[in-house]
Motif scaffolding. Structure first.
Motif, PDB file in Angstrom:
ATOM      1  N   SER A 110      20.274  88.052  11.829  1.00 39.56           N
ATOM      2  CA  SER A 110      20.210  88.616  10.495  1.00 39.56           C
ATOM      3  C   SER A 110      19.234  87.908   9.557  1.00 39.56           C
ATOM      4  O   SER A 110      18.412  88.568   8.904  1.00 39.56           O
ATOM      5  CB  SER A 110      21.617  88.661   9.911  1.00 39.56           C
ATOM      6  OG  SER A 110      21.577  89.080   8.581  1.00 39.56           O
ATOM      7  N   GLN A 114      15.560  89.415   7.691  1.00 43.35           N
ATOM      8  CA  GLN A 114      15.185  89.251   6.284  1.00 43.35           C
ATOM      9  C   GLN A 114      13.844  88.537   6.177  1.00 43.35           C
ATOM     10  O   GLN A 114      12.947  88.956   5.447  1.00 43.35           O
ATOM     11  CB  GLN A 114      16.240  88.415   5.543  1.00 43.35           C
ATOM     12  CG  GLN A 114      17.644  88.993   5.572  1.00 43.35           C
ATOM     13  CD  GLN A 114      17.730  90.325   4.864  1.00 43.35           C
ATOM     14  OE1 GLN A 114      17.130  90.488   3.805  1.00 43.35           O
ATOM     15  NE2 GLN A 114      18.438  91.280   5.450  1.00 43.35           N
ATOM     16  N   GLN A 118      10.375  89.827   4.418  1.00 41.65           N
ATOM     17  CA  GLN A 118       9.836  89.087   3.271  1.00 41.65           C
ATOM     18  C   GLN A 118       8.440  88.562   3.555  1.00 41.65           C
ATOM     19  O   GLN A 118       7.554  88.624   2.712  1.00 41.65           O
ATOM     20  CB  GLN A 118      10.764  87.928   2.910  1.00 41.65           C
ATOM     21  CG  GLN A 118      12.012  88.376   2.173  1.00 41.65           C
ATOM     22  CD  GLN A 118      13.026  87.259   2.025  1.00 41.65           C
ATOM     23  OE1 GLN A 118      12.704  86.092   2.253  1.00 41.65           O
ATOM     24  NE2 GLN A 118      14.249  87.619   1.655  1.00 41.65           N
TER      25      GLN A 118
ATOM     26  N   GLN B   7      16.439 100.400   8.631  1.00 41.46           N
ATOM     27  CA  GLN B   7      15.719  99.390   7.861  1.00 41.46           C
ATOM     28  C   GLN B   7      14.993 100.117   6.750  1.00 41.46           C
ATOM     29  O   GLN B   7      13.912 100.657   6.960  1.00 41.46           O
ATOM     30  CB  GLN B   7      14.687  98.686   8.734  1.00 41.46           C
ATOM     31  CG  GLN B   7      15.291  97.753   9.734  1.00 41.46           C
ATOM     32  CD  GLN B   7      14.221  96.874  10.364  1.00 41.46           C
ATOM     33  OE1 GLN B   7      14.226  95.666  10.212  1.00 41.46           O
ATOM     34  NE2 GLN B   7      13.305  97.497  11.075  1.00 41.46           N
TER      35      GLN B   7
END
Lengths: 148, 148
Positions: A110, A114, A118, B7
DNA sequence: TTGATTTAGTTGATATATCAACTAAGTTTA
DNA sequence: TAAACTTAGTTGATATATCAACTAAATCAA
């Protein structure tokens, strides 16, 4: 020194960009989990978010062929991250369930997901992203077969 | 009815778009040439535009692995579209030459390539494309490993 | 000039993409 | 209800992606 790109269009850059992004994703995954591909991780994540998904629907969600999904699932089962059970009402389907090991893998995955997003999108304003998304959807529509 | 994408990011749409574009390209190629893939066509085209290219440089230009290029070339040779000759000065290299059949294939391919790009980008203004390209390059840079 | 290193390309293994053929199970229809 | 059709998933064949190991040739360095 590189010569000019063979196809001086954004479509060439598009191809290049998605490849670079997939490479980045794989490298970041490799640092937290051994022997898991981007597609396997994505499949696992989608199954986690949408339980009781048929393979057909799963394939649509991850934009893959049903043949590809069959094979990805097979690998996830081999790795003990996913289990197949009999579907209660439709014998053609199988009931896909994430195992404990699969859940552990997801937990470790997870933060990486992210991070990947990013990293790829850093320095882009919300407005710029929105504009980008809008153009992307136009191109997608242009490339999609007409729905009669 | 589709659930939300797994997503909800532009990166997901990016993946979707490039797949749709590749599918469009293949379908259009299929209508003028039998048994030629997008990558084979692209490789042939680049070799035509940049003669005397090494496989290494070719791989960079089409953003592919050198192993992939080896295999694509092998198929083009099998199809009689490309010929390998000995490189005059460097025995490690081979001198890739497009055959007459290859040139014919390219001639038939050329309008299709134009068509593909036009189809994908129709309805987009130059300004919109420029903005899109700029954002794409930012993402590409974000995803590319730092050059020390 | 020999030995080390680099470069060009090939090959093997595995994962995924795509298309087509296939099985089995569910659904529709006459 | 039986035949026709559709749907869910599997499997085979081939192409490409990626990584690693490998060969051979070129280049560099002591």
């Amino acid at each position: 020194m590189q010569p000019d790109p063979p196809q001086p269009t954004v479509l060439y850059t598009l191809e290049q960009t998605i490849k670079a992004y997939r490479r980045l994703c794989q490298q970041n995954i490799d640092q937290v989990i051994t022997d898991l591909t981007v597609d396997q991780g994505l499949t696992l994540m989608v199954l986690s978010n949408y339980p009781a998904l048929s393979q057909q629907r799963l394939a649509e969600l991850v934009f893959k062929d049903k043949a590809s999904i069959t094979r990805i699932i097979e690998l996830l089962v081999q790795k003990g991250l996913l289990a197949r059970a009999a579907h209660p009402t439709d014998k053609r389907k199988s009931d896909l369930r994430i195992t404990d090991g699969g859940r552990q893998t997801l937990a470790r995955l997870s933060p990486t997901i992210q991070l990947n997003q990013q990293t790829a999108l850093q320095g882009l304003s919300a407005a710029e992203l929105a504009q980008f998304d809008a153009t992307l959807r136009k191109i997608l529509a242009n490339c999609s077969p007409a729905q009669p």
